[in-house]
Design a protein around this motif. Structure first.
Motif: not given
Lengths: 281, 243, 248
Positions: B185, B189, B192-193, B203, C100-104, C107, C194-195
């Motif tokens: 994770l 992350i 991702m940024f 993504l 699971v990497p929930t952050f995926v 989007p 943040f993302i």
């Protein structure tokens, strides 16, 4: 019926057991724990002679230091004063020839019964054929043959203790120390396990020291019982039972058994009430 | 096996809901299961997709290795040294609950925008849980095992390898399982940024161009990967445990 | 020395060390400012009210996400508990959930709801809700049967038993779920901001970073750290009280 009139042997308060070779000895042993705010006198002074081949039980109220006594005799902990000797030599670390069965289940859950029993031998580097021979014998002796490939998780508490006893047995100890080994078991299982223990004792001719809080167990199994006082525990009585060597649990139905337990309770009751009155356990 | 049947039914229901959702909101918002799988298939034939995968994996493997080695060692030390463990534990649990994302700018300033930053993110997420679980593994070990080893007169090395390690292994594996997921994770992350390469970057890039099927295909791939690895580790745990 | 004092000493010592490293330039100012300076920035940021809107947005999102995940998680937990067949089917999935990497999936929410509070709260709830479900199931499991039997002996109604016996008995375990929900909501909201976001503390930190406004950035980062520490300490204190009730 008083203990004296019943015929139970009244033994003077001396640690000496008449005319037998002394196997292990404690003289003036005390154990003190230094806590952050106080000093705890856990045990002592203790004087005890264990005769070779004797079956000796220790009974006492909770917290009197019975387990500490076992630890000192086994070399697991050192006394603050006094001496402990085994086979004539002072105890320093765990001596060769001493086996311990603990109160808690010490069977290794990641090994099956056979590997559990073989564990100590493998670590000691005994050769494979000898290991197999001894393990087969011990497993058979303790009635575990049908469970040799099972894991402790699949066994009952009683069977797991048998695994621990078998594991101790294979090392051929000359002194076997047991710390309330049947504490977690129900009464009927305890009686039967007591018989097993006697069988083991006769078979190995080892010296046995059993710690128990159950008077009947002590009275039924032992040649001699030591009664301990409340903390700091000292021996306040020694009772000879006079049983034959080939006894089993059926002695519970004899009048002599009642006399022995009466004698034990006579002294122990006073001590146990002190514990109850103090509100602590 | 009836147990697995139930789970399969649940997954099937999920697929049905997914398809339904797709029909409801349209292909521009949610791709259908079929579209997602097809897109994933297409992506897997493309070389640059594999380049992104390898980028993520390189960072992940490095981060996981560091978290594992560091976490287990630190955890065991803190477990054995009682005082240090007791003092450190609340500090570690508090650090654990901080949204690590808040510290990301600091990490970027330290490591720059390369793979080392991604590895640092991964380690940030995975190290502490592995440490805490390993520490707990030692503390929870039944004292009677240690005493048994003493009575058997084992040397310290024998004691460590034949008694202590097998006794604490199941708990450590639980920690490693969690650490694995969290490290992954963290790396994602980070990508991702703050990255121009890797699956995480794909993504966010796909959001910007509005390629819904790509988003979902990558999400599917990562989910399948994570769940597979987790299940394998759970199987390992059961094998090792016999409990 | 007690452990508590030792711990405080260790933490203060480490902060002092970092302060020293920053002041002497071993840690350059461009990488990180000293803790004392950060505290100054945090105070300034709070006083200036420049980011008040963002701070309020974030905390509102966190609060909503927490409440939703706790309630939703609890209710779902109750439902699943009442249907053992469903529970058995879901159990392997629940066990793997946090792998699971929930952050995926963030989007995906963005394409659905756009860039705003809705997506942020959704991902935070998605992250937190399963911990509440698991804690609820665990808590209900752990209620000793003998307590329910006691309720029967007293001839209590189902509702009375639930509220007066089962809920208090399960509370320590439920509270573990609450703690985790709060933690995950914090993480979910701030990480999402943040993302990819237009408002909130996470966004403000990212924005400040991109503009090299280290002052604002570190001030806000420290603010989040302080709030999280306070909230966690408070929750832990409550937790400790409840844990004392636990059956051994």
């Amino acid at each position: 019926m008083s203990a004296a009139s019943s015929g139970a042997k009244v033994v003077p308060l001396s640690p000496q057991s008449p005319a037998r070779e002394v196997h292990a000895q404690l003289r003036g042993v005390t154990r003190v724990f230094q806590l952050p705010t106080s000093t705890l006198h856990a045990l002592g002074p203790i004087d005890l002679d264990l005769a070779k081949g004797e079956f000796f039980s220790v009974v006492g109220p909770s917290g009197c230091g019975k387990s500490t006594l076992l630890d000192i005799l086994a070399g697991l902990s050192a006394p603050q004063s006094g001496t402990a000797t085994f086979e004539g030599k002072p105890v320093s670390g765990v001596p060769d020839g001493v086996g311990v069965v603990f109160q808690e289940d010490a069977s290794f859950p990641w090994l099956n019964v056979r590997d559990n029993v073989a564990f100590g031998l493998r670590r000691a580097g005994v050769d494979a054929a000898e290991i197999a021979r001894r393990v087969d014998y011990a497993v058979g002796f303790m009635g575990l043959k049908d469970f040799a490939s099972s894991y402790p998780a699949q066994l009952s508490g009683g069977m797991r203790q048998r695994v621990c006893i078998a594991r101790t047995l294979v090392m051929q100890p000359r002194l076997i120390l047991l710390d309330e080994p049947f504490g977690a078991l129900d009464q009927q299982t305890r009686l039967l396990m007591g018989d097993e223990l006697l069988r083991l004792w006769r078979e190995t001719s080892a010296t046995v020291l059993l710690i128990t809080h159950a008077l009947d167990e002590a009275a039924m199994l032992s040649d001699r019982v030591g009664v301990m006082s409340t903390r700091p525990g000292t021996f306040i009585d020694f009772v000879e039972t006079g049983w034959e060597r080939d006894r089993d649990s059926r002695v519970v139905s004899t009048p002599h058994f009642g006399d022995i337990t009466a004698r034990l309770w006579e002294k122990l009751r006073v001590e146990a009430m002190k514990i109850m009155a103090s509100g602590k356990d | 096996m009836p147990r697995l049947a139930g789970t399969l039914i649940v997954l099937l229901c999920f697929l049905v809901m997914w398809q339904g959702f797709h029909l409801l909101v349209g292909a521009s918002a949610i791709a259908s299961p079929l579209q997602t799988v097809l897109k994933l298939g297409t992506l897997l034939t493309q070389a640059d997709f594999w380049a992104n995968i390898s980028e993520t994996m390189r960072a992940f493997v490095a981060a996981f290795a560091i978290s594992l080695a560091g976490g287990v060692t630190l955890g065991i030390v803190l477990g054995v040294r009682r005082l240090a463990g007791n003092v450190a534990e609340p500090i570690l649990t508090t650090l654990y609950s901080i949204p690590k994302v808040v510290l990301y700018p600091l990490v970027l300033l330290c490591f720059g925008l390369g793979i080392s930053a991604k590895i640092a993110f991964g380690v940030m997420h995975g190290l502490i849980p592995i440490t805490l679980f390993s520490m707990n593994a030692i503390r929870q070990m039944k004292p009677v095992y240690g005493r048994t080893a003493q009575v058997m007169r084992l040397s310290p090395t024998q004691s460590a390898f034949t008694v202590i390690m097998p006794a604490i292994l199941p708990e450590i594996i639980s920690g490693v399982r969690l650490g694995f997921s969290l490290t992954l994770l963290g790396v994602l992350i980070g990508e991702m940024f703050a990255s121009q390469r890797g699956l995480g970057f794909l993504l966010t890039n796909a959001i910007n161009i509005g390629q819904v099927d790509t988003i979902m295909a990558v999400a599917l791939l990562l989910t399948v990967f994570a769940v597979t690895c987790n299940s394998l580790m759970m199987l390992l745990d059961r094998q090792v445990s016999h409990r | 020395m007690t452990e508590k004092r030792l711990r405080i000493l260790v933490v203060l010592g480490m902060i002092a060390l970092v302060e020293l490293l920053c002041r002497t330039g071993i840690i350059p100012y461009t990488v990180m400012m000293s803790p004392i300076q950060m505290t100054g920035e945090m105070v300034r940021v709070l006083a200036s009210g420049q980011f008040s809107a963002d701070i309020v947005t974030s905390f509102a999102n966190i609060a909503i996400a927490t409440v939703v995940s706790i309630l939703l998680g609890f209710v779902l937990g109750l439902i699943i508990y009442a249907m053992p067949g469903v529970r058995r089917a879901l159990e392997p999935l629940l066990a793997s959930y946090y792998a699971v990497p929930t952050f995926v999936f963030y989007p995906i929410f963005v394409t659905l709801f756009g860039v705003g509070s809705a997506s942020i709260i959704s991902i935070a709830v998605l992250l937190a809700v399963v911990s509440m479900i698991t804690a609820t199931l665990n808590g209900l499991d752990r209620i000793p049967r003998v307590l329910r039997k006691t309720g029967q002996i007293y001839r209590m109604s189902r509702v009375q038993t639930a509220l007066l016996i089962e809920l208090p008995a399960a509370l320590p375990y439920l509270f573990t779920g609450v703690k985790l929900s709060v933690a995950y909501s914090f993480i979910g909201v701030i990480a999402s901001e943040f993302i990819l976001s237009g408002a909130g503390i996470g966004y403000a930190i990212a924005f400040a970073y991109n503009l090299f406004e280290n002052g604002d950035m570190y001030g806000l980062m420290l603010l989040v750290l302080v709030v999280v520490t306070i909230v966690n300490t408070a929750l832990n204190m409550i937790d400790r009280r409840l844990q004392a009730r636990r059956q051994r």
